[in-house]
Structure formats: structure tokens, C-alpha cells
Design a protein around this motif. Structure first.
Motif, short mmCIF file in Angstrom:
data_model
loop_
_atom_site.label_atom_id
_atom_site.label_comp_id
_atom_site.label_asym_id
_atom_site.label_seq_id
_atom_site.Cartn_x
_atom_site.Cartn_y
_atom_site.Cartn_z
N LYS A 59 0.83 -1.20 0.00
CA LYS A 59 0.00 0.00 0.00
C LYS A 59 0.87 1.25 0.00
O LYS A 59 0.58 2.22 -0.72
N THR A 60 1.93 1.24 0.77
CA THR A 60 2.82 2.41 0.85
C THR A 60 3.53 2.63 -0.47
O THR A 60 3.62 3.77 -0.96
N GLU A 61 4.03 1.57 -1.08
CA GLU A 61 4.69 1.68 -2.38
C GLU A 61 3.72 2.20 -3.43
O GLU A 61 4.07 3.01 -4.29
N LEU A 62 2.50 1.72 -3.37
CA LEU A 62 1.46 2.14 -4.32
C LEU A 62 1.19 3.63 -4.18
O LEU A 62 1.14 4.37 -5.18
N GLN A 63 1.03 4.10 -2.96
CA GLN A 63 0.76 5.52 -2.74
C GLN A 63 1.93 6.38 -3.21
O GLN A 63 1.72 7.39 -3.91
N ASN A 64 3.15 6.01 -2.85
CA ASN A 64 4.32 6.80 -3.25
C ASN A 64 4.49 6.84 -4.77
O ASN A 64 4.89 7.86 -5.35
N TRP A 65 4.21 5.72 -5.42
CA TRP A 65 4.29 5.64 -6.89
C TRP A 65 3.28 6.59 -7.53
O TRP A 65 3.61 7.33 -8.46
N LEU A 66 2.06 6.57 -7.01
CA LEU A 66 1.02 7.45 -7.57
C LEU A 66 1.37 8.92 -7.37
O LEU A 66 1.23 9.74 -8.30
N ILE A 67 1.87 9.28 -6.19
CA ILE A 67 2.24 10.67 -5.92
C ILE A 67 3.36 11.11 -6.86
O ILE A 67 3.33 12.21 -7.42
N SER A 68 4.34 10.24 -7.07
CA SER A 68 5.46 10.55 -7.96
C SER A 68 4.99 10.78 -9.39
O SER A 68 5.39 11.76 -10.04
N GLU A 69 4.15 9.89 -9.90
CA GLU A 69 3.66 10.01 -11.27
C GLU A 69 2.77 11.24 -11.45
O GLU A 69 2.83 11.92 -12.48
N GLU A 120 -6.18 -3.23 -1.35
CA GLU A 120 -5.62 -2.09 -2.07
C GLU A 120 -6.66 -1.46 -3.00
O GLU A 120 -6.72 -0.24 -3.13
N VAL A 121 -7.49 -2.29 -3.63
CA VAL A 121 -8.57 -1.78 -4.48
C VAL A 121 -9.53 -0.94 -3.64
O VAL A 121 -9.94 0.16 -4.04
N GLU A 122 -9.88 -1.44 -2.49
CA GLU A 122 -10.79 -0.71 -1.60
C GLU A 122 -10.18 0.62 -1.18
O GLU A 122 -10.87 1.64 -1.12
N LEU A 123 -8.87 0.62 -0.92
CA LEU A 123 -8.18 1.84 -0.48
C LEU A 123 -8.17 2.90 -1.57
O LEU A 123 -8.59 4.04 -1.34
N ILE A 124 -7.66 2.54 -2.74
CA ILE A 124 -7.39 3.58 -3.75
C ILE A 124 -8.63 4.02 -4.52
O ILE A 124 -8.56 4.99 -5.27
N THR A 125 -9.74 3.34 -4.36
CA THR A 125 -10.97 3.80 -5.01
C THR A 125 -11.85 4.60 -4.05
O THR A 125 -13.00 4.92 -4.37
N ASP A 126 -11.31 4.94 -2.91
CA ASP A 126 -12.02 5.75 -1.92
C ASP A 126 -11.63 7.22 -2.10
O ASP A 126 -10.45 7.55 -2.22
N SER A 127 -12.59 8.12 -2.09
CA SER A 127 -12.32 9.54 -2.33
C SER A 127 -11.44 10.15 -1.23
O SER A 127 -10.74 11.13 -1.48
N PHE A 147 -8.83 8.73 -0.05
CA PHE A 147 -7.48 8.44 -0.53
C PHE A 147 -7.10 9.43 -1.63
O PHE A 147 -5.95 9.89 -1.69
N TRP A 148 -8.06 9.78 -2.49
CA TRP A 148 -7.79 10.75 -3.55
C TRP A 148 -7.41 12.10 -2.93
O TRP A 148 -6.49 12.76 -3.40
N ASN A 149 -8.14 12.50 -1.87
CA ASN A 149 -7.83 13.76 -1.19
C ASN A 149 -6.43 13.72 -0.59
O ASN A 149 -5.70 14.72 -0.60
N ASN A 150 -6.04 12.55 -0.06
CA ASN A 150 -4.71 12.40 0.51
C ASN A 150 -3.63 12.56 -0.56
O ASN A 150 -2.61 13.22 -0.34
N LEU A 151 -3.86 11.97 -1.74
CA LEU A 151 -2.93 12.16 -2.86
C LEU A 151 -2.84 13.63 -3.24
O LEU A 151 -1.75 14.16 -3.49
N SER A 152 -3.99 14.29 -3.29
CA SER A 152 -4.05 15.69 -3.73
C SER A 152 -3.28 16.62 -2.81
O SER A 152 -2.73 17.64 -3.25
N GLN A 153 -3.22 16.30 -1.53
CA GLN A 153 -2.48 17.13 -0.57
C GLN A 153 -0.99 17.15 -0.85
O GLN A 153 -0.26 18.01 -0.36
N ASN A 154 -0.51 16.20 -1.67
CA ASN A 154 0.90 16.13 -2.03
C ASN A 154 1.20 16.79 -3.37
O ASN A 154 2.31 16.68 -3.89
N LEU A 155 0.20 17.48 -3.94
CA LEU A 155 0.35 18.10 -5.26
C LEU A 155 0.40 19.62 -5.16
O LEU A 155 -0.31 20.21 -4.33
N ALA A 156 1.20 20.24 -6.01
CA ALA A 156 1.26 21.70 -6.07
C ALA A 156 0.08 22.24 -6.89
O ALA A 156 -0.69 21.47 -7.47
#
Length: 407
Positions: free
Chosen positions: A266-276, A301-308, A310-319
Motif C-alpha cells: 500500500k505504501t509503495e502504491l501511494q508513493n508511486w502514484l504521488i510521484s507520477e 488495495e482496491v478498496e483503499l485507492i478507489t475511496d475519495s 485516498f484521492w484527497n490524501n494524494l491531492s495534498q501532495n500536489l502543487a
């Protein structure tokens, strides 16, 4: 001579399915179309254009809100105060009567073709260059007639055609927006044809120029890429036109296609998505992410990354205040089956994913909730649900495939 061509502002358009976004971001997208329209007017004033063409669907309905009417009136006044000619037509969304339009009276503002009558307007630039604008406005939300047949023959004057319309198709149910044949439009030989209705920017013809500018602000994941207007410059001696795209939309919708090559945590998946995401993030962007080869993901992992959330968490790492607004999964796992089994599997997949059977399978849910009933009729929701089901099926069958390979 200079002119601007825009269409499909859709002021007041609702942005459905984005209520999970932070309040500030949601307010930004609600006002994005207005900001884009204002930027177009800014360009018109800065470039000192002679003419602004507004090719329909300025408003999202024929009963626009007071807010959008006041905004539009104020922007038009900016243009007409600068003695810029503004020629507008109504489309299939904002079909109204001239008297219903709230705009200050001005000799520089023209609603063309009121009551769905083709009208020819003769104008002149401050430097004395004469030109005609020909077009019509919608009286109702559908026009099945080919209006091109009634357009006047061009004379030696530089002539612009305006129409909110779609190319005629073999699907009769789609031919309800002033359907036209390209050959007929070319045969008119107008110097420039300013179209509206299709939300994708496209130059249908170079000689003569027949142009869709697209809408001025993408509203969802099917309206990707830069949005704005066209700036036209006319060589008055040769009567030749060159156009350039001007980006004005404050929010970009972008699809990001990613592919997994192995199982990850899960951690690798999140970091990969943030990087891309950060690699693709160069301005305020709403990302629609597609993860291919999703069979590598676990059920958790499917349950995690299809939850909004989680999307908000990814977005907090974006400029740039960019956001992930949709994330979908696709599986390409090929199960090795015998010819008979493969045929049966393909038929079962086709049958169960058809629109009629989708609704049939969802009957129990539909009975319990009207919102779900409406949602199940939505093509986009059906596609997303089918894709998710295929990912889960791929996960289940992967074990069967592994056992087959071992044997």
C-alpha cells in the motif's frame, strides 16, 4: 481585422460528482467558466479586436440564474464600451427570446437570427473594412432541419457564418441539432464559419475555415485538455484568415494512464502514484487516473485507492491545488481456457455487461433508492462498475491461471 470566436461557455453548469472536494476547490470550479469567459474578454480588449463571436450555449439553460446574467451583462458592457462588435447566437441549451436576455442596449451588441430566422448582419471596422455575419439562434432546444440550405449566397464581401450545430450522422436520433453536411458548408465558401455545440476543439476545414473552438472550460473527465477560444487575424487585402488558440480555462482536466508491472505494498502504491502525478502536474489540474494491469492489486488495495478520502490524501501532495477527482482500474489478465470455455466466458461477459442486463441485475438496489435508480441509468457509472467487476474477477481467476501454469 481581428476577431475572437468562442462557444459553449455553459455559465451556470453544475459540476456533479465533485462534492467530496474541499470547499475552496469546489467553489473554484463552480466559478471556472466565468473566469475563463472574463479572460477571453481581457484578451479581446488587450488585442483590440474588432469583433467577438459567441456561437451558442453561453448559458447552461434557457432560464439562467440572476448571477450568471449579471456577470454576462457586465462582461459584454466591457466590450461594447470599447466599441467592440459582439455578435451572439443562442444554442440548444440557452434558447431564449431576445427580450429574455439581460444585456444593456448598445449599437455594438447583436443577437443574430432571433426566432430561428437566418439573419445577415453587415458591419464595418473602425478602419473601414466591411464584413458580413450570417447566422441564426435556436427558438427551441431541437432543430431537425438542415439550416445550411437557407444561408444566403456569398458576395465579394468578407463573410462569416455562425451556427450552433452538429455534423449529420447515420443515427437519426442524433440529428436534432441543426444537422449539416460538410460538403454543403464548404460549398457556401464563406471566409470563416464559426461553429458551436461540440465541446472538442477542431478545425473541420482549412479552405474555407470551418471551426469548432470547443467549450471554454472542461467540466468533467470527458472534457480533457486545454480550453479557451480562437483569435482570428484577417489579411484585409487578400481576405485570408489565420487563427491561433488562446488558452483561458483556469482548470485543466487531464487523464493520467499508469500501468502496474508487479504486486506492491500500500505504501509503495501511494508513493508511486504521488510521484507520477507530480511529474504531470504543471498547473491547476483535475486528474482522472487510470491504473492498468490492476489484477496486481489486492482486494484491500482496491478498496483503499478507489475511496475519495485516498484521492484527497494524494491531492495534498500536489502543487497548484491540483486534485485527483477520479481513479479507475483496468485489468488485462488473459485466462488460458479451452476454446469452448473461452467462448462461453466471452458470451457471459457480453451478456452481463449489456445496458439492459446491468439494470436488470441492479433491480433490488433500484427498488430501494431513487438515487441509485437514476445512477444505474448513467453510462459512465455503468462503465466504471463493469470495469471494477472485471478487476475483481481477474483477481479471483488469477489463482486459477497460476494453478494452470503450474500444471
Amino acid at each position: 481585422m481581428k476577431f475572437i470566436h468562442l462557444a459553449d461557455a455553459h455559465l451556470d453548469s453544475p459540476f456533479r460528482g465533485l462534492s467530496f472536494l474541499p470547499y475552496k476547490t469546489y467553489e473554484e470550479i463552480k466559478n471556472a467558466a466565468e473566469k475563463s469567459f472574463q479572460r477571453i474578454c481581457d484578451i479581446a480588449l488587450k488585442q483590440e479586436v474588432d469583433l467577438v463571436l459567441i456561437a451558442g450555449d453561453t448559458f447552461d439553460s434557457n432560464k439562467p440564474s440572476p448571477k450568471s446574467q449579471l456577470f454576462f451583462a457586465n462582461q459584454i458592457k466591457r466590450l461594447t464600451d470599447a466599441k467592440i462588435e459582439v455578435v451572439m447566437i443562442f444554442g440548444n441549451h440557452d434558447y431564449m427570446d431576445l427580450n429574455s436576455l439581460f444585456v444593456n442596449s448598445s449599437p455594438y451588441f447583436h443577437l443574430l437570427g432571433n426566432e430561428q430566422k437566418i439573419e445577415k448582419l453587415s458591419l464595418k471596422t473602425k478602419q473601414g473594412f466591411e464584413y458580413n455575419v450570417v447566422g441564426f439562434s435556436y427558438k427551441n432546444n431541437h432543430i431537425t432541419e438542415n439550416m445550411v440550405n437557407n444561408f444566403p449566397t456569398k458576395d465579394s464581401t468578407y463573410t462569416i457564418g455562425m451556427m450552433h450545430a452538429g455534423i449529420k450522422t447515420t443515427e437519426q436520433s442524433q440529428n436534432i441539432y441543426a444537422p449539416f453536411e460538410m460538403a454543403e458548408l464548404r460549398n457556401l465558401n464563406y471566409d470563416y464559419f464559426a461553429l458551436g455545440h461540440i465541446h472538442v476543439r477542431e478545425i473541420l476545414s482549412q479552405k474555407p475555415l470551418i471551426v469548432y473552438p470547443g467549450n471554454i472550460q472542461g467540466r468533467h473527465i470527458n472534457e480533457l485538455g486545454a480550453k479557451g477560444c480562437y483569435l482570428g487575424v484577417v489579411d484585409e487585402e487578400r481576405k485570408e484568415t489565420k487563427i491561433s488558440f488562446e488558452k483561458t480555462a483556469p482548470i485543466l482536466w487531464q487523464k493520467l494512464d499508469l500501468t502496474l508491472s508487479k504486486q506492491v505494498s500500500k505504501t509503495e502504491l501511494q508513493n508511486w502514484l504521488i510521484s507520477e502525478l507530480n511529474k504531470a502536474n504543471t498547473e491547476l489540474t483535475f486528474f482522472y487516473v487510470v491504473i492498468n494491469e490492476a489484477q496486481y492489486l489486492s482486494e484491500a488495495e482496491v478498496e483503499l485507492i478507489t475511496d475519495s478520502d485516498f484521492w484527497n490524501n494524494l491531492s495534498q501532495n500536489l502543487a497548484y491545488s491540483s486534485q485527483v477527482v477520479d481513479l479507475r482500474l483496468k485489468s488485462n489478465l488473459q485466462i488460458k481456457l479451452g476454446a469452448k470455455e473461452q467462448k462461453a466466458f466471452s458470451e457471459a461477459k457480453l451478456e452481463s455487461t449489456s445496458k439492459s442486463n446491468f439494470v436488470k441485475l441492479a433491480q433490488e438496489l433500484i427498488k430501494k433508492d431513487q438515487y441509485l435508480a437514476d445512477l444505474c441509468q448513467n453510462d459512465d457509472f455503468q462503465q466504471e462498475t463493469v470495469e471494477r467487476a472485471l478487476v475483481i474477477l481477474a483477481q479471483s481467476m488469477k489463482g486459477i491461471d497460476d494453478e494452470t501454469n503450474e500444471n
